[in-house]
Design a protein around this motif. Structure first.
Motif, PDB file in Angstrom:
ATOM      1  N   SER A 338       0.850  -1.196   0.000  1.00 49.38           N
ATOM      2  CA  SER A 338       0.000   0.000   0.000  1.00 49.38           C
ATOM      3  C   SER A 338       0.880   1.238   0.000  1.00 49.38           C
ATOM      4  N   VAL A 339       0.244   2.398  -0.021  1.00 49.84           N
ATOM      5  CA  VAL A 339       1.006   3.650  -0.073  1.00 49.84           C
ATOM      6  C   VAL A 339       1.823   3.864   1.193  1.00 49.84           C
ATOM      7  N   SER A 340       1.382   3.293   2.320  1.00 56.38           N
ATOM      8  CA  SER A 340       2.046   3.570   3.587  1.00 56.38           C
ATOM      9  C   SER A 340       2.685   2.361   4.239  1.00 56.38           C
ATOM     10  N   SER A 341       2.343   1.141   3.763  1.00 57.95           N
ATOM     11  CA  SER A 341       2.828  -0.056   4.444  1.00 57.95           C
ATOM     12  C   SER A 341       2.831  -1.254   3.515  1.00 57.95           C
ATOM     13  N   THR A 342       3.463  -2.330   3.986  1.00 57.88           N
ATOM     14  CA  THR A 342       3.542  -3.555   3.208  1.00 57.88           C
ATOM     15  C   THR A 342       3.281  -4.763   4.096  1.00 57.88           C
ATOM     16  N   VAL A 343       2.910  -5.867   3.440  1.00 58.29           N
ATOM     17  CA  VAL A 343       2.815  -7.171   4.094  1.00 58.29           C
ATOM     18  C   VAL A 343       3.583  -8.151   3.219  1.00 58.29           C
ATOM     19  N   SER A 344       4.508  -8.890   3.806  1.00 53.55           N
ATOM     20  CA  SER A 344       5.280  -9.866   3.022  1.00 53.55           C
ATOM     21  C   SER A 344       5.012 -11.301   3.453  1.00 53.55           C
ATOM     22  N   ASN A 345       4.209 -11.486   4.517  1.00 56.58           N
ATOM     23  CA  ASN A 345       4.061 -12.822   5.097  1.00 56.58           C
ATOM     24  C   ASN A 345       2.611 -13.223   5.328  1.00 56.58           C
ATOM     25  N   GLY A 346       1.681 -12.735   4.507  1.00 54.75           N
ATOM     26  CA  GLY A 346       0.277 -13.098   4.678  1.00 54.75           C
ATOM     27  C   GLY A 346       0.073 -14.605   4.595  1.00 54.75           C
ATOM     28  N   SER A 347      -0.674 -15.162   5.545  1.00 51.39           N
ATOM     29  CA  SER A 347      -0.905 -16.609   5.591  1.00 51.39           C
ATOM     30  C   SER A 347      -2.318 -16.852   6.098  1.00 51.39           C
ATOM     31  N   ASP A 348      -3.160 -17.455   5.256  1.00 52.93           N
ATOM     32  CA  ASP A 348      -4.567 -17.661   5.589  1.00 52.93           C
ATOM     33  C   ASP A 348      -4.942 -19.127   5.457  1.00 52.93           C
TER      34      ASP A 348
END
Length: 369
Positions: A338-348
């Motif tokens: 996103s413009v302000s942050s990131t996620v590199s480890n999403g796990s569902d």
């Protein structure tokens, strides 16, 4: 990023060794094998590569044009050393712009395990991305990162869209097991990037793959829900010294009649940033669980997504990196930017009832930019 890797690809190293160097013939053979992309060497270190060692005749431009005319994505690959990262980045940018390749692959191997090469990788990737921020970029290197900790994996992969590990089962005959291990090791790393593995279609020191092993490699890739595979290398794969290997690749129907999986539909919907659309994936009494809390029902789930899209990851682009389907259970991994942050480890983990989500556990870490 415009190109998405999907299906079967083949590396080309020395153009004269492939169909006599005839670009139209190469494109024709690629088309008949239902290849979606062909990876052509365009540079070596800080120098232009014209199609063979020492050649000054441009064999690359006509080949790229022939592939493009045959509706096959031309991808440029580049062997890098790290001794002159600025020069290597300059030649990469020059060749990518000149040839208008659909994507670019960095081949970084033993030379990048030397001391001081992490900074070289950072410089190379910074220069490359400054000039070409939207180009699909992949890293091609070793199959097991645990055996090569000196390589600057993080520095490369942070600015890559794909990871193309070289899953060569040399001196063995277990491609499926090696591909499984490769994926498992990279899934444990941060950042994780979508895996497009490169399989073995070559001979070395008396060892060679069989057609059955090549088939098993592709079948395992499909079972693991990987989007594409590559093979090294065209001239060897086409040789009669590797019986039926090319035919095994040619005859494998990558897409078949597979309907888009719910995991793929789910990520597509996330990118529309619509909380009501996300709620439509769930049963009326679905349970949604995070590390912080558990809620039940569509209103609560809709509210969670509304907060995700407006506060946690505003305007984010979500990418599916892998998924596993077993009966009514799904496990998927993903990233977000996103413009302000990131996620590199999403796990569902999803539990399905009549193709709707009845149970959903999600875990991810948000990192501010």
């Amino acid at each position: 990023m415009t190109m998405t890797f999907r299906g079967k690809g083949m590396f080309i190293w020395k153009v004269p060794n492939c169909e006599g160097g005839d670009p139209e013939k190469i494109a024709q053979v690629a088309r008949s094998a239902n290849l979606t992309h062909v990876l052509v060497k365009i540079a070596d270190g800080a120098t232009v590569y014209h199609g063979d060692w020492g050649s000054t005749v441009d064999m690359i431009t006509p080949l790229v044009e022939a592939l493009r005319s045959a509706s096959i994505q031309p991808v440029g690959w580049h062997y890098v050393y790290g001794d002159n990262p600025a020069g290597e980045a300059r030649i990469a940018i020059q060749r990518i712009r000149q040839l208008k390749v659909a994507a670019y692959v960095i081949d970084a191997e033993n030379q990048y395990k030397a001391p001081g090469k992490r900074e070289a990788a950072r410089r190379f990737m910074a220069d490359l991305r400054s000039a070409l921020p939207d180009l699909p970029v992949a890293l091609s290197s070793y199959r097991y990162p645990s055996l090569h900790p000196q390589l600057p994996w993080k520095e490369f992969l942070e600015n890559c869209d794909y990871n193309m590990p070289q899953v060569y089962w040399m001196k063995a005959h277990n491609p499926a097991a090696q591909l499984q291990r490769c994926l498992r090791e990279f899934q444990a790393m941060t950042p994780f990037r979508t895996i497009v593995p490169t399989g073995a279609a070559f001979r070395e020191h008396g060892w060679q793959p069989t057609a059955e092993e090549v088939l098993a490699f592709m079948q395992k890739a499909k079972e693991l829900n990987l989007p594409a595979v590559n093979f090294w290398e065209w001239s060897e794969a086409r040789s009669s010294l590797l019986p039926n290997v090319w035919e095994s690749i040619r005859d494998f129907n990558w897409d078949g009649d597979v309907e888009e999986e719910i995991c793929q539909q789910f990520i597509t919907a996330l990118n529309k940033h619509d909380a009501s659309l996300m709620a439509s994936f769930y049963t009326p009494n679905a349970v949604h669980i995070t590390a912080a809390r558990a809620v039940q029902g569509l209103d609560a789930i809709r509210a969670w997504y509304a907060a995700l899209f407006s506060q946690v990851l505003p305007g984010a682009t979500f990418r599916l990196t892998s998924y596993d389907a077993k009966g009514a259970s799904r496990h998927l991994t993903w990233t977000a930017d996103s413009v302000s942050s990131t996620v590199s480890n999403g796990s569902d983990t999803l539990g399905l009832l009549n193709n709707k989500i009845a149970y959903h556990f999600t875990a991810f870490t948000v990192t501010s930019k």
